[in-house]
Design an enzyme around this catalytic site. Structure first.
Site, mmCIF file in Angstrom:
data_model
loop_
_atom_site.group_PDB
_atom_site.id
_atom_site.type_symbol
_atom_site.label_atom_id
_atom_site.label_comp_id
_atom_site.label_asym_id
_atom_site.label_seq_id
_atom_site.Cartn_x
_atom_site.Cartn_y
_atom_site.Cartn_z
ATOM 1 N N THR A 36 0.823 -1.213 0.000
ATOM 2 C CA THR A 36 0.000 0.000 0.000
ATOM 3 C C THR A 36 0.854 1.260 0.000
ATOM 4 O OG1 THR A 36 -0.148 -0.248 2.404
ATOM 5 C CG2 THR A 36 -2.035 -0.992 1.114
ATOM 6 N N ASP A 37 2.116 1.158 0.439
ATOM 7 C CA ASP A 37 2.904 2.381 0.603
ATOM 8 C C ASP A 37 3.187 3.066 -0.725
ATOM 9 O OD1 ASP A 37 4.681 0.320 -0.118
ATOM 10 O OD2 ASP A 37 6.299 1.050 1.189
ATOM 11 N N ALA A 122 14.690 -12.151 5.103
ATOM 12 C CA ALA A 122 13.543 -12.569 5.898
ATOM 13 C C ALA A 122 12.377 -11.589 5.809
ATOM 14 C CB ALA A 122 13.962 -12.740 7.357
ATOM 15 N N SER A 125 13.548 -5.977 6.210
ATOM 16 C CA SER A 125 14.082 -4.716 5.681
ATOM 17 C C SER A 125 15.499 -4.418 6.140
ATOM 18 C CB SER A 125 13.145 -3.552 6.018
ATOM 19 O OG SER A 125 11.922 -3.727 5.373
ATOM 20 N N SER A 126 16.376 -5.395 5.997
ATOM 21 C CA SER A 126 17.782 -5.159 6.306
ATOM 22 C C SER A 126 18.378 -4.108 5.374
ATOM 23 C CB SER A 126 18.572 -6.466 6.205
ATOM 24 O OG SER A 126 18.420 -7.054 4.922
ATOM 25 N N ASP A 171 9.474 1.110 4.772
ATOM 26 C CA ASP A 171 10.589 0.458 5.462
ATOM 27 C C ASP A 171 11.533 1.484 6.076
ATOM 28 O OD1 ASP A 171 9.421 -1.802 4.469
ATOM 29 O OD2 ASP A 171 10.975 -2.227 2.994
#
Length: 385
Positions: A36-37, A122, A125-126, A171
């Site tokens: 949605t962002d 995973a 948001s690394s 993020d």
């Protein structure tokens, strides 16, 4: 503070001195509101206690020396060329540096060491944590006077320019603006946000990492965005005042998009309905109705799987299995899709039971080990040392 000590030790060994500062930028979870962002919608993320740490110091020349603790890799370039390296982690750092230097010519050479405890791949948001940590560290090191929003936007722009992923700002915003024990209800159009205390009482958050990342993730992500933009363009032919799916009702989609493209209709309809699910989830959190929240999570997952088509067999299996367990109030895939984690609302103290029940079934089905990740909600980007 094991990672901080490691950065200090490696800094001394590689560069002969200690870093001038060490910063941390966290990974994030997202309770609900996926894809949605970039459609100017709402999201409901939170920063977590796992993140990316950067130690940095100035040099007296124009060289840039980078070292990754996790990969045991070193890379060298200079501030004038900012040549990208062969490894993605270098491009996130140098991409952010390149963007900042367009408006801040006082950025000179520096030594930088990066380490992290965000599980890679995973869906936590690394990459956003890395770009935001880089921008924040350079801001402090060279006194750039950046706002937190500047740092988040630089991280988003780095994804667009250095990596080619046309992501929204969720993020990066969550990583920079996170607040302990609070969710961020973010309006991605106005960038107005509200902190929502998360009081789970009898529940805890459990992430289950599929340990898969299917290769079509990046290209499919951009394709979904293009489908949503195409749907908006079709609606604008009759309703020129609309600017995004945020302004469009299901009725308008049925009128203007469905007759032209079933694909565009399906994808855009998901986004409109996902925004409403998020608003309903916010109400459920404020009234501490975990049962209602859990149902919304399940609804969101199957819409992501069947309508937006960004799930995968492993994620669907985990959510389907979780739905049979009385200890789990709700679950869904989290992140861009095609792998990564599910987020599960589990009765407090029952996570171990859930892990044991699901892990063996998951291994039997896919011959893959399941990695549980328990997180707490933490503060955003900060100076550690």
């Amino acid at each position: 503070m094991q990672l901080v000590d490691q950065i200090k030790s490696d800094f001394q060994e590689l560069f002969g001195n200690q870093p001038e500062l060490i910063v941390k930028s966290p990974g994030r979870i997202n309770i609900i509101g996926e894809h949605t962002d970039y459609n100017n919608g709402f999201v409901l993320p939170a920063a977590i206690d796992k993140g990316v740490y950067i130690g940095v110091s100035r040099r007296d020349d124009n060289h840039i020396e980078l070292f990754s603790v996790d990969y045991k890799e070193r890379y060298h370039t200079d501030i004038d060329s900012l040549t990208f390296g062969p490894e993605l982690w270098t491009n996130y750092i140098l991409g952010a540096t390149r963007i900042l230097r367009k408006t801040h010519s006082n950025i000179d050479g520096f030594n930088l060491i990066v380490a992290g405890d965000v599980p890679l791949g995973a869906g936590l948001s690394s990459s956003a944590a890395l770009t935001c940590a880089t921008s924040f560290a350079l801001d402090k090191l060279f006194q750039l006077q950046l706002s937190r929003l500047d740092i988040a936007k630089t991280g988003q722009q780095t994804e667009h320019e250095a990596v080619g992923l046309r992501c929204g700002i969720m993020d990066q915003f969550a990583s920079v603006f996170g607040k302990e024990n609070n969710l961020l209800k973010l309006d991605c159009r106005s960038l107005e946000y509200e902190y929502i205390p998360i009081v789970l009482e009898n529940y805890e958050i459990l992430l289950l990492n599929t340990n898969v990342k299917h290769s079509l993730a990046s290209s499919a992500y951009n394709q979904r965005r293009e489908a949503c933009e195409a749907a908006v363009a079709l609606v604008q032919q009759k309703y020129p005042s609309v600017s995004s799916l945020r302004d469009i009702s299901i009725a308008k989609l049925e009128e203007m998009v469905q007759p032209i493209s079933a694909e565009y209709f399906q994808k855009s309809k998901f986004v409109v309905e996902e925004n409403q699910r998020l608003l309903n989830a916010t109400d459920a959190l404020k009234s501490n109705d975990i049962s209602k929240l859990g149902k919304l999570l399940y609804d969101a997952h199957w819409a992501l799987s069947k309508e937006y088509e960004v799930s995968c067999p492993e994620l669907d299996f985990l959510v389907s299995t979780a739905s049979t367990l009385p200890e789990v109030a709700g679950a869904r895939m989290m992140g861009g899709g095609f792998g990564g984690c599910t987020i599960n609302m589990v009765e407090k103290g029952k996570s171990k039971t859930v892990i044991e029940k699901i892990s063996s079934l998951y291994f039997d089905r896919f011959q893959l080990n399941l990695t549980p990740i328990q997180v707490s909600i933490s503060d955003g980007t900060q100076v550690i040392l």
